[in-house]
Design an enzyme around this catalytic site. Structure first.
Site, PDB file in Angstrom:
ATOM      1  CB  ALA A 265      -1.025   0.033   1.023  1.00 16.78           C
ATOM      2  CE  LYS A 266      -0.301   5.870  -4.764  1.00  9.94           C
ATOM      3  NZ  LYS A 266      -1.660   6.046  -5.392  1.00  9.94           N
TER       4      LYS A 266
END
Ligand code: GLU
Length: 295
Positions: A265-266
């Site tokens: 995920a970012k």
């Protein structure tokens, strides 16, 4: 930026990140897969900035996208398309869907939807991705009742009814499930339902609408993207039928996962391309890293 497929060996694809965080190994893998597919086909790969979520988009993340992709050795035709500059095209598509009578304004909050779903008589089911299917509370509201805080939803049942007799088929290549596929109307009604096509003011398109309108505008013939978006394909195919847009071929690739098997995920800044760069990793080493972490 649009490319005429005829001038690109009939193969135009794109990489379409959102500037809401730093690109990570998963983005690098997606970008490399798209550019490699274009290069093998003698075609073109475009870059599109998906910056419709104004609450999370930051200009420094857009700059980082350009820098990190260039550092990986990738280049793209300019100017780059930005979704924040495409309101007129989305509005036109919404007007068309409005004329077809397949959209309606929805003023439900998340809490309203949860409450309606908790009432057994509403009878909505849960989608297989764990997402809830909208129970239809606002269905039947007319578009001219749309207020500034409303979302615009697709009336899935009416849309499918309008296309009755038309087979919604598409082709996929790539590792996930290659072959010819046909949308299942029952699953679309029961598991997908009335998806949101625009948020708040008309013209601020949500993901499903903006991606379909822009892929067509850019002449995209092949959509290369992660398997996390696999379940969006029938929705996109349906919108293409309603808007009479060309149908691309889809290629879904595997996702880069961490040691525990979770997709990146970012927020996992440690695996951002920027962090690898700053730590002295070379572009070739990053390419190898994202390939070996694919499960
Ligand atoms: N903007 C989307 C993302 O960052 C990708 C859209 C697509 O490839 O269809 O996940």
């Amino acid at each position: 930026m649009a490319v005429d497929p005829k001038s690109a060996n009939g193969f135009v694809t794109r990489f379409a990140p959102s500037p809401t965080g730093l690109l990570h190994l998963g983005h690098a893998y997606s970008a490399l897969t798209a550019w490699e597919a274009a290069s093998v086909a003698g075609g073109a790969c475009l870059l599109r900035i998906e910056d419709t979520d104004t609450t999370r988009v930051r200009p420094e993340f857009e700059t980082a996208i350009f820098d990190d992709l260039a550092w990986l050795g990738l280049s793209w035709p300019e100017p780059v398309m930005r979704q924040s500059e495409r309101h007129a095209a989305y509005e036109q598509a919404l007007e068309r869907l409005g004329r077809l009578g397949v959209i309606y304004p929805c003023r439900c909050t998340r809490a309203d939807i949860r409450a309606a779903l908790a009432a057994p008589q509403e009878g909505a089911m849960s989608g297989d991705a764990g997402a809830t299917v909208y129970p239809g509370t606002c269905r039947g509201r007319a578009m001219d009742e749309a207020g500034p805080g409303d979302a615009i939803r697709l009336d899935m049942d009416r849309a499918l009814g309008l296309l009755e007799g038309e087979t919604l088929a598409w082709h996929e290549t790539g590792p996930i499930h290659p072959g010819r596929h046909v949308a299942d109307p029952a699953a679309m009604r029961n598991e997908i339902g009335d998806v949101v096509l625009a948020r708040k003011d008309i013209g601020t398109a949500a993901y499903h609408l903006s991606v379909v309108v822009d892929d067509a505008a850019q002449g995209v013939t092949h959509v290369v993207r992660g398997r996390d978006l696999l379940e969006s394909t029938p929705i996109h195919r349906l919108l293409q039928a309603l808007l009479e847009l060309p149908v691309p071929v889809w290629f879904h690739h595997e996702l880069v996962r961490d040691e525990a098997g979770r997709r990146l995920a970012k927020r996992d800044d440690a695996r951002s391309i920027r962090a690898y760069r700053e730590g002295g990793t070379s572009p070739d080493e990053v390419k190898t890293l994202c390939r070996i972490q694919i499960k």
